[in-house]
Design an enzyme around this catalytic site. Structure first.
Site, short mmCIF file in Angstrom:
data_model
loop_
_atom_site.label_atom_id
_atom_site.label_comp_id
_atom_site.label_asym_id
_atom_site.label_seq_id
_atom_site.Cartn_x
_atom_site.Cartn_y
_atom_site.Cartn_z
N LYS A 128 -0.67 -17.22 -52.33
CA LYS A 128 0.05 -16.39 -51.35
C LYS A 128 0.95 -15.41 -52.07
CE LYS A 128 4.26 -19.00 -50.34
NZ LYS A 128 5.11 -19.50 -49.26
N SER A 156 -9.08 -3.46 -43.80
CA SER A 156 -8.62 -4.09 -45.03
C SER A 156 -7.11 -4.02 -45.21
CB SER A 156 -9.30 -3.49 -46.27
OG SER A 156 -8.85 -2.17 -46.50
N TYR A 177 -9.45 -8.31 -45.24
CA TYR A 177 -9.92 -8.51 -46.61
C TYR A 177 -9.17 -7.59 -47.55
CZ TYR A 177 -12.72 -4.34 -45.64
OH TYR A 177 -13.11 -3.08 -45.30
#
Length: 125
Positions: free
Chosen positions: A9, A25, A58
């Site tokens: 993370k 994205s 993504y």
């Protein structure tokens, strides 16, 4: 049995841009990608600390300091918002005792403050 476990993370990154007309994205500073071992096109979950929005997209590489939401995701975050970017992995239960996520902590300019491999939490059964 496999479990879905936090793999990496980026904690409390600051959104620097939102580009609605881009093809989807999240653009992330390449230094942050490297620190968390993220790969291009990897699926990530985004948690917006400011408004509670949670969504998936993504990864694509961005410029230094950049955290930019692209396409539809640009409607869910605004520049200045604080977000958490998380990636998960399937891990075999017998591997959990050795598995440690990459935790990338950044300042308000998205500079890396610290990268930790979480050793505080041990999986016990």
């Amino acid at each position: 049995m496999k479990r879905h476990i936090l793999r990496a993370k980026i904690h409390r990154a600051t959104v620097t841009g939102a580009n609605l007309n881009y093809e989807g994205s999240i653009s992330i500073d390449e230094r942050l990608l490297e620190a968390g071992k993220f790969v291009v096109f990897e699926k990530v979950d985004i948690y917006n600390v400011n408004n509670g929005n949670r969504f998936s997209t993504y990864v694509i590489p961005g410029k230094p300091g950049e955290i930019s939401l692209n396409g539809a995701a640009a409607r869910l975050c605004m520049p200045g918002d604080i977000i958490i970017i998380a990636s998960y992995a399937e891990v075999e239960e017998e591997e959990l005792h050795h598995f440690r996520p990459y935790l990338v902590y950044v300042d308000d300019k998205n500079n890396i403050l610290e990268v930790k491999r979480d050793m505080e939490h041990v999986f016990t059964f």
